[in-house]
Write a protein that holds these residues in place. Structure first.
Motif, mmCIF file in Angstrom:
data_model
loop_
_atom_site.group_PDB
_atom_site.id
_atom_site.type_symbol
_atom_site.label_atom_id
_atom_site.label_comp_id
_atom_site.label_asym_id
_atom_site.label_seq_id
_atom_site.Cartn_x
_atom_site.Cartn_y
_atom_site.Cartn_z
ATOM 1 N N CYS A 23 0.421 -0.834 0.049
ATOM 2 C CA CYS A 23 0.169 -0.420 -0.191
ATOM 3 C C CYS A 23 0.495 1.556 -0.132
ATOM 4 O O CYS A 23 0.632 2.153 -0.300
ATOM 5 C CB CYS A 23 -1.142 0.158 1.208
ATOM 6 N N HIS A 65 0.030 2.551 -3.377
ATOM 7 C CA HIS A 65 -0.855 3.449 -3.549
ATOM 8 C C HIS A 65 -0.692 4.774 -2.546
ATOM 9 O O HIS A 65 -1.177 5.927 -2.527
ATOM 10 C CB HIS A 65 -1.995 3.078 -2.465
ATOM 11 N N CYS A 111 -4.892 2.522 2.605
ATOM 12 C CA CYS A 111 -5.895 2.853 2.630
ATOM 13 C C CYS A 111 -7.098 1.982 2.218
ATOM 14 O O CYS A 111 -6.844 0.530 3.073
ATOM 15 C CB CYS A 111 -5.849 3.505 0.787
ATOM 16 N N CYS A 164 -6.960 -1.619 1.026
ATOM 17 C CA CYS A 164 -5.650 -2.533 1.705
ATOM 18 C C CYS A 164 -6.145 -2.767 2.884
ATOM 19 O O CYS A 164 -6.153 -4.219 3.793
ATOM 20 C CB CYS A 164 -4.526 -1.931 1.401
HETATM 21 ZN ZN LIG Z 1 -3.670 0.558 -0.437
#
Ligand SMILES: [Zn+2]
Length: 107
Positions: free
Chosen positions: A22, A26, A33, A36
């Protein structure tokens, strides 16, 4: 390692893999997030109720794929991405896990 310890070790490694994924993929900095988090919670619940913990060591080796198709694809991608990276970050934790995996394979 008893069954409970195995489950905890599996959950811990899964958590670190998703967390790393993540952060890199991300761009999150403080925690995962939502997507995840959902995946981590899902993986955790699968591990918690896995009836095969005593005889297998890790979901990647399990012949019974208890993950739904969508989640399986996601966790696979996380493992592909984070597997080796996690080894360099937490070599002791991952090495211990690999030793346990090998032992179980010989039984
Ligand atoms: Zn994530």
């Amino acid at each position: 390692m008893n069954v409970q310890e195995k489950k905890e070790s599996e959950m811990q490694i899964t958590y670190h893999m998703i967390d790393l994924y993540c952060r890199k993929k991300h761009g999150t900095r403080n925690g995962m997030c939502d997507e995840c988090k959902e995946l981590e919670a899902y993986a955790r619940s699968r591990t918690a109720c896995c009836p095969f913990t005593a005889t297998k060591t890790f979901c990647s080796q399990c012949k019974v794929h208890c993950y739904g198709a969508d989640m399986r694809e996601r966790i696979r991608e996380v493992m592909r991405f984070s597997g080796m990276r996690l080894f360099f970050k937490h070599p002791v934790m991952v090495a211990r896990h690999m030793i346990e995996t090998k032992k179980a394979g010989k039984q």
